[in-house]
Design a protein around this motif. Structure first.
Motif, PDB file in Angstrom:
ATOM      1  N   GLN A 268      15.862   6.930  -0.655  1.00  0.00           N
ATOM      2  CA  GLN A 268      14.661   7.734  -0.726  1.00  0.00           C
ATOM      3  C   GLN A 268      13.466   6.848  -1.075  1.00  0.00           C
ATOM      4  O   GLN A 268      13.635   5.715  -1.540  1.00  0.00           O
ATOM      5  N   ILE A 269      12.269   7.387  -0.880  1.00  0.00           N
ATOM      6  CA  ILE A 269      11.041   6.684  -1.259  1.00  0.00           C
ATOM      7  C   ILE A 269      10.668   7.072  -2.684  1.00  0.00           C
ATOM      8  O   ILE A 269      10.435   8.243  -2.978  1.00  0.00           O
ATOM      9  N   GLY A 270      10.619   6.081  -3.583  1.00  0.00           N
ATOM     10  CA  GLY A 270      10.159   6.341  -4.937  1.00  0.00           C
ATOM     11  C   GLY A 270       8.662   6.589  -4.945  1.00  0.00           C
ATOM     12  O   GLY A 270       7.905   5.853  -4.311  1.00  0.00           O
ATOM     13  N   ARG A 271       8.227   7.605  -5.675  1.00  0.00           N
ATOM     14  CA  ARG A 271       6.794   7.919  -5.704  1.00  0.00           C
ATOM     15  C   ARG A 271       6.298   8.314  -7.087  1.00  0.00           C
ATOM     16  O   ARG A 271       5.092   8.386  -7.309  1.00  0.00           O
ATOM     17  N   PHE A 272       7.188   8.572  -8.060  1.00  0.00           N
ATOM     18  CA  PHE A 272       6.777   8.986  -9.394  1.00  0.00           C
ATOM     19  C   PHE A 272       7.224   7.973 -10.439  1.00  0.00           C
ATOM     20  O   PHE A 272       8.268   7.333 -10.295  1.00  0.00           O
ATOM     21  N   CYS A 369      -5.851   0.050  -2.172  1.00  0.00           N
ATOM     22  CA  CYS A 369      -4.596   0.569  -2.724  1.00  0.00           C
ATOM     23  C   CYS A 369      -4.778   1.959  -3.317  1.00  0.00           C
ATOM     24  O   CYS A 369      -3.920   2.807  -3.167  1.00  0.00           O
ATOM     25  N   HIS A 370      -5.914   2.157  -3.997  1.00  0.00           N
ATOM     26  CA  HIS A 370      -6.233   3.493  -4.501  1.00  0.00           C
ATOM     27  C   HIS A 370      -6.831   4.295  -3.351  1.00  0.00           C
ATOM     28  O   HIS A 370      -8.029   4.589  -3.322  1.00  0.00           O
ATOM     29  N   TYR A 393      -6.493   9.181  -4.832  1.00  0.00           N
ATOM     30  CA  TYR A 393      -6.782   7.765  -5.034  1.00  0.00           C
ATOM     31  C   TYR A 393      -5.514   6.979  -5.364  1.00  0.00           C
ATOM     32  O   TYR A 393      -5.421   6.266  -6.356  1.00  0.00           O
ATOM     33  N   THR A 394      -4.540   7.085  -4.466  1.00  0.00           N
ATOM     34  CA  THR A 394      -3.304   6.313  -4.580  1.00  0.00           C
ATOM     35  C   THR A 394      -2.661   6.193  -3.216  1.00  0.00           C
ATOM     36  O   THR A 394      -2.827   7.069  -2.361  1.00  0.00           O
ATOM     37  N   ASP A 395      -1.915   5.101  -3.024  1.00  0.00           N
ATOM     38  CA  ASP A 395      -1.074   4.963  -1.839  1.00  0.00           C
ATOM     39  C   ASP A 395       0.402   5.135  -2.180  1.00  0.00           C
ATOM     40  O   ASP A 395       1.256   5.074  -1.301  1.00  0.00           O
ATOM     41  N   LEU A 396       0.724   5.309  -3.483  1.00  0.00           N
ATOM     42  CA  LEU A 396       2.090   5.488  -3.976  1.00  0.00           C
ATOM     43  C   LEU A 396       2.989   4.295  -3.676  1.00  0.00           C
ATOM     44  O   LEU A 396       4.226   4.418  -3.702  1.00  0.00           O
ATOM     45  N   LEU A 397       2.401   3.143  -3.430  1.00  0.00           N
ATOM     46  CA  LEU A 397       3.169   1.922  -3.136  1.00  0.00           C
ATOM     47  C   LEU A 397       3.243   1.020  -4.361  1.00  0.00           C
ATOM     48  O   LEU A 397       2.458   1.148  -5.305  1.00  0.00           O
ATOM     49  N   LEU A 398       4.190   0.093  -4.328  1.00  0.00           N
ATOM     50  CA  LEU A 398       4.275  -0.956  -5.338  1.00  0.00           C
ATOM     51  C   LEU A 398       3.373  -2.117  -4.944  1.00  0.00           C
ATOM     52  O   LEU A 398       3.310  -2.499  -3.768  1.00  0.00           O
ATOM     53  N   TYR A 417       6.563  -7.560 -12.245  1.00  0.00           N
ATOM     54  CA  TYR A 417       5.117  -7.692 -12.042  1.00  0.00           C
ATOM     55  C   TYR A 417       4.585  -6.651 -11.054  1.00  0.00           C
ATOM     56  O   TYR A 417       3.415  -6.674 -10.704  1.00  0.00           O
ATOM     57  N   GLU A 418       5.431  -5.746 -10.590  1.00  0.00           N
ATOM     58  CA  GLU A 418       5.025  -4.746  -9.604  1.00  0.00           C
ATOM     59  C   GLU A 418       4.814  -3.387 -10.273  1.00  0.00           C
ATOM     60  O   GLU A 418       5.593  -2.965 -11.131  1.00  0.00           O
ATOM     61  N   TRP A 419       3.767  -2.705  -9.826  1.00  0.00           N
ATOM     62  CA  TRP A 419       3.439  -1.387 -10.359  1.00  0.00           C
ATOM     63  C   TRP A 419       3.017  -0.466  -9.227  1.00  0.00           C
ATOM     64  O   TRP A 419       2.374  -0.904  -8.268  1.00  0.00           O
ATOM     65  N   ARG A 420       3.398   0.791  -9.350  1.00  0.00           N
ATOM     66  CA  ARG A 420       2.920   1.786  -8.394  1.00  0.00           C
ATOM     67  C   ARG A 420       1.432   2.025  -8.620  1.00  0.00           C
ATOM     68  O   ARG A 420       0.958   2.059  -9.753  1.00  0.00           O
ATOM     69  N   THR A 421       0.685   2.185  -7.548  1.00  0.00           N
ATOM     70  CA  THR A 421      -0.725   2.538  -7.670  1.00  0.00           C
ATOM     71  C   THR A 421      -0.831   3.918  -8.306  1.00  0.00           C
ATOM     72  O   THR A 421      -0.456   4.911  -7.698  1.00  0.00           O
ATOM     73  N   PRO A 422      -1.359   4.030  -9.509  1.00  0.00           N
ATOM     74  CA  PRO A 422      -1.436   5.346 -10.139  1.00  0.00           C
ATOM     75  C   PRO A 422      -2.581   6.165  -9.576  1.00  0.00           C
ATOM     76  O   PRO A 422      -3.640   5.623  -9.258  1.00  0.00           O
TER      77      PRO A 422
END
Length: 483
Positions: A268-272, A369-370, A393-398, A417-422
């Motif tokens: 699945q695609i992680g988004r949260f 990204c946002h 204002y998010t792409d939900l990507l890392l 070092y990776e974070w989801r765009t909040p």
């Protein structure tokens, strides 16, 4: 919070080979969902330093309501955790039940509250509202170096290995006062001599001195404001995939990637979550119940203790007839409540200034990204939420946020070092609180500090922001406070 990650909107498919486009098409069909997103695009500004070669289209300032049909007035005193007022009356029963479960204080097993018992035996909070407030966020830091409930701590290392005794999250409370908790977390604010930024360092005092942290890193995670969660859940997979450019094929320095996670036997695609570790609101809620509150569900059926933590073997569990402590009907009700959360409307004092801020937001690279605008797919449960244009204002990507925001903890396939765009919608309401903190561990005390912490893929965006004239910086910040 990874705030204002860089760079410019990117045209994806023109840079892909025929084979790559074919592969992408097959993947999109396999994960098909309705809806799409429109790109908001910037125009050039001579005050900015040179920007890489991508074209700079116009910004769309024909503003629709911030959350589509989920939009509510932002003037109310408690703008978060509000229900979308236009939902049909027939839907409200389960939503109301979910709200009660969300605000209730859960008790330990055996105290006579069958639907609300089973918290612990070790936990961080006994109610969702201990961390999530109708005003935005609960306070994070106490003035004496101690922590409040609205921050939790993930443990692990760069290989994604959890601590063998404490597990993947520290729990600082126990249902049995005679049983020692895992330990105590303290913080200290450190200001570097050669930097305008301060950071927060954490230290851990274990209750059992024989159980040190070893090579496990500590990553603070503050509780985000909850807004428009159901709308984020409805952004189609195809749109998230289309925005990804993991190999930076278009050479714009942005290499956001989908966080593919395995849930059950399905990819699945992680988004949260701060690192996009959960693919849906239901999984997100079940994970929080497990890790934060010590509540079992059909999704996470085992207690949140490691095999070495005997407290889980000696104290009673809740649940009825050996089932989970949170039955499926309750988990579904909480998920419906979260799905029904409204979006506060923008706070626009001067439309011309707001539009200038939107242009600067795009020109500096923040919108890379946002992503300002998204569109929901179809919702069978709440058809009203289908095909809505929203502005999260998010792409939900890392994204790689650089060494400064590297917390040392890998989670699933998200590197340290990776974070989801909040999502940024409602961030200005949060910023009104003088105690508000930003970024994943709350190290930033202002939106400006949060921007200046950006690195990695966002380094050029940060540099563009720093080089803006003071008046344009303020216009951009005014825009952020209004979205």
């Amino acid at each position: 919070m990874s705030l204002l990650i860089s760079s410019l909107p990117k045209p994806h498919s023109m840079y892909l080979s025929f084979a790559a486009r074919t592969t992408l098409l097959v993947l999109i069909v396999a994960l098909s969902a309705c809806g799409g997103s429109d790109d908001d695009t910037p125009s050039s500004n001579p005050n900015l330093p040179d920007i890489p070669s991508n074209p700079t289209p116009e910004v769309d300032t024909n503003w629709l309501p911030a959350g589509g049909v989920a939009t509510i007035s932002s003037d109310i005193s408690r703008p978060f955790l509000q229900i979308i007022p236009t939902l049909p009356t027939s839907s409200l029963g389960n939503i109301s039940a979910g709200r009660e479960l969300f605000i209730t204080q859960w008790t330990p097993a055996g105290e006579g509250r069958v639907l609300f018992d089973g918290v612990g035996p070790i936990f961080n909070a006994n109610a969702c509202t201990q961390c999530h407030s109708s005003e935005g966020r609960q306070p994070t830091y106490a003035p004496n170096g101690e922590m409040r409930d609205a921050i939790l701590f993930r443990l692990g290392n760069k290989q994604g290995i959890a601590h063998p005794y404490y597990g993947e999250q520290m729990q600082h409370q126990s249902i049995d006062s005679s049983v020692a908790t895992e330990g105590k977390m303290l913080y200290d604010v450190i200001t570097a001599v050669d930097s305008p930024l301060s950071t927060v360092s954490f230290s851990f005092i274990p209750t059992d001195s024989n159980q040190p942290l070893g090579d496990s890193a500590i990553s603070g995670r503050i509780s985000p404001q909850l807004v428009g969660m159901g709308m984020l859940n409805l952004i189609p997979n195809v749109d998230i995939i289309a925005a990804a450019d993991a190999d930076d094929v278009n050479e714009d320095s942005i290499s956001g990637r989908v966080h593919w996670v395995i849930e059950g036997s399905q990819q699945q695609i992680g988004r949260f979550g701060w690192k996009a570790i959960n693919s849906s609101l239901r999984i997100q809620n079940a994970n929080a119940m497990s890790q934060d509150m010590g509540l079992t569900t059909s999704v996470f059926a085992e207690p949140n203790c490691t095999v070495s933590q005997f407290i889980c073997k000696t104290l009673p569990n809740g649940g009825f007839a050996g089932g989970p402590e949170v039955i499926d009907e309750s988990l579904d009700a909480v998920t419906e409540f979260m799905t029904a959360l409204a979006v506060p409307e923008r706070r626009i004092g001067n439309l011309q200034t707001f539009n200038q801020g939107a242009t600067l937001f795009a020109q500096t690279g923040c919108a890379g990204c946002h992503t300002p605008k998204q569109k929901t797919g179809d919702s069978l449960r709440f058809p009203l939420l289908s095909q809505q244009t929203i502005y999260p204002y998010t792409d939900l990507l890392l994204h790689d946020m650089g060494t400064g925001l590297d917390d040392g903890v890998k989670e699933k396939n998200a590197e340290s070092y990776e974070w989801r765009t909040p999502p940024l919608w409602g961030i200005g309401i949060v910023a009104r609180d003088p105690e508000a903190r930003f970024l994943h561990d709350g190290r930033a005390s202002s939106l400006t500090e949060a921007i200046l912490w950006h690195g990695g893929e966002a380094e050029s965006t940060k540099n563009r922001f720093e080089q803006l004239p003071d008046d344009e910086k303020q216009i951009l910040l005014t825009f952020l406070n209004g979205i």
